[in-house]
Design an enzyme around this catalytic site. Structure first.
Site, PDB file in Angstrom:
ATOM      1  N   GLN A 153      -5.009  -1.261   9.447  1.00 26.78           N
ATOM      2  CA  GLN A 153      -4.984  -2.625   8.919  1.00 26.78           C
ATOM      3  C   GLN A 153      -5.691  -3.575   9.885  1.00 26.78           C
ATOM      4  O   GLN A 153      -5.417  -3.590  11.079  1.00 26.78           O
ATOM      5  CB  GLN A 153      -3.525  -3.049   8.687  1.00 26.78           C
ATOM      6  N   ASP A 162     -11.152   3.316   3.768  1.00 21.08           N
ATOM      7  CA  ASP A 162     -11.654   1.936   3.680  1.00 21.08           C
ATOM      8  C   ASP A 162     -13.175   1.915   3.519  1.00 21.08           C
ATOM      9  O   ASP A 162     -13.742   0.873   3.190  1.00 21.08           O
ATOM     10  CB  ASP A 162     -11.317   1.173   4.973  1.00 21.08           C
ATOM     11  N   LYS A 189       0.839  -1.200   0.000  1.00 22.73           N
ATOM     12  CA  LYS A 189       0.000   0.000   0.000  1.00 22.73           C
ATOM     13  C   LYS A 189       0.874   1.249   0.000  1.00 22.73           C
ATOM     14  O   LYS A 189       0.658   2.170  -0.787  1.00 22.73           O
ATOM     15  CB  LYS A 189      -0.929   0.008   1.225  1.00 22.73           C
TER      16      LYS A 189
HETATM   17  N1  GUN Z   1      -7.479  -6.514   6.090  1.00 22.42           N
HETATM   18  C1  GUN Z   1      -7.893  -7.288   5.058  1.00 22.42           C
HETATM   19  N2  GUN Z   1      -8.545  -6.547   4.141  1.00 22.42           N
HETATM   20  C2  GUN Z   1      -8.537  -5.277   4.595  1.00 22.42           C
HETATM   21  C3  GUN Z   1      -9.038  -4.055   4.077  1.00 22.42           C
HETATM   22  O1  GUN Z   1      -9.639  -3.972   2.999  1.00 22.42           O
HETATM   23  N3  GUN Z   1      -8.811  -2.970   4.840  1.00 22.42           N
HETATM   24  C4  GUN Z   1      -8.169  -3.030   6.032  1.00 22.42           C
HETATM   25  N4  GUN Z   1      -8.019  -1.907   6.714  1.00 22.42           N
HETATM   26  N5  GUN Z   1      -7.680  -4.143   6.532  1.00 22.42           N
HETATM   27  C5  GUN Z   1      -7.870  -5.261   5.817  1.00 22.42           C
END
Ligand code: GUN
Length: 295
Positions: free
Chosen positions: A98, A121, A54
């Site tokens: 996350q 998100d 990311k």
């Molecule tokens: N963990 C697995 N998928 C995601 C996601 O789309 N966003 C976040 N913040 N954590 C995750």
């Protein structure tokens, strides 16, 4: 017949280029460089990989990455304090915490503490509510990526019979809401659905988001249907080496009309949509018009 393979990697690369171009324009016109804060609590190897990719994508898109790592033992209060700081920091356009979080931290509380306009998100209850009402807001990245991929096959999803297998807050529910916005006829199926195979066989558009390797069998698919496979499942291959498979059996490619591969389908779209959301958030916070990306 062999399904058309929907090249998520190429479509995501194209979207990232468009976001980078719009970010450059935003900087030239308004002196704004969008910033994404990624917060990782603990050191799960899978999460570390996601977080690294990311941050790399943010830098490649001409935006600013801010990485925050807290120890596995961090308290909920510590994380909430950090979020308060990031909410108040004008250099931070988007905040991503996350998931999953360690057990001493209540993820719902943390998500609710985010400034909804920085919630890239799209997990904050206000953004989930906006999506349910069909109002503009930040939408979850993976579901958004699914819609973009489906629309590379069908100019319009209006009137299509769409079946979503899975009802998670992260994928199943929001992708169903987005399909409604696109005027599809939507069914959400899940582990308690009676005769799941027959329900899936009705789908012109099938979105598989159950998180179980090759759960959706080839004979559940209507011939010619478009299949969006959200699964990323690590299994042991025949040679003992780990292998990534989707939620849809590989031989579905002989039945479907179009299919997203795993890997290289939905996965790359999630990060590209995160870049887009970060750019959107930066515009939103300054009451600037949303970036013109064509999706
Ligand atoms: N963990 C697995 N998928 C995601 C996601 O789309 N966003 C976040 N913040 N954590 C995750």
């Amino acid at each position: 017949m062999t399904a058309r393979i929907i090249d998520g990697k190429a479509i995501a690369a194209e979207l990232r280029h468009k976001v980078a171009a719009e970010a450059t324009r935003l900087n030239a016109a308004h002196g704004v460089v969008p910033g994404l804060a990624v917060v990782l609590v603990g050191a799960s190897p899978a999460s570390e990989v996601y977080v690294r990719s990311k941050s790399k994508a943010v830098a490649e898109t001409g935006m600013r990455p801010f990485d925050h790592k807290l120890p596995e033992t961090a308290s909920e209060a510590e994380l909430l304090t950090l979020i308060g700081r990031l909410n108040a920091d004008p250099a931070v356009s988007g905040i991503l915490v996350q998931l999953p979080l360690p057990p001493q931290i209540d993820a719902h509380k943390v998500i609710a503490a985010l400034d909804p306009d920085k919630d890239v998100d799209g997990f904050h209850p206000l953004n989930a509510g906006r999506l349910a009402r069909g109002l503009p807001g930040l939408v979850p990245c993976t579901p958004f990526g699914c819609i973009i991929l489906a629309k590379t096959v069908h100019a319009s999803l209006a009137g299509m019979d769409a079946v979503v297998v899975g009802r998670s807050n992260i994928v199943g529910k929001p992708v169903a809401q987005l399909l409604l916005v696109e005027d599809a006829t939507v069914t959400i199926a899940h582990s308690k659905t009676r005769d799941l195979a027959a329900v899936c066989r009705r789908a012109d558009l099938l979105v598989a988001a159950v998180g179980r390797p090759e759960f959706v069998r080839a004979d559940w698919i209507k011939p010619g249907a478009t299949v969006i496979d959200v699964g990323i499942n690590r299994i042991a291959g025949k040679d003992g080496k780990p292998r990534i498979v989707g939620d849809v059996a590989a031989d579905a490619a002989a039945i479907a009309g179009a299919l997203t591969p795993v890997p290289g389908g939905v996965g790359p779209m999630t990060i590209a949509c995160l870049m887009l959301n970060t750019l959107r958030a930066a515009c939103l916070q300054r009451s600037l018009p949303p970036p013109d990306i064509g999706c």
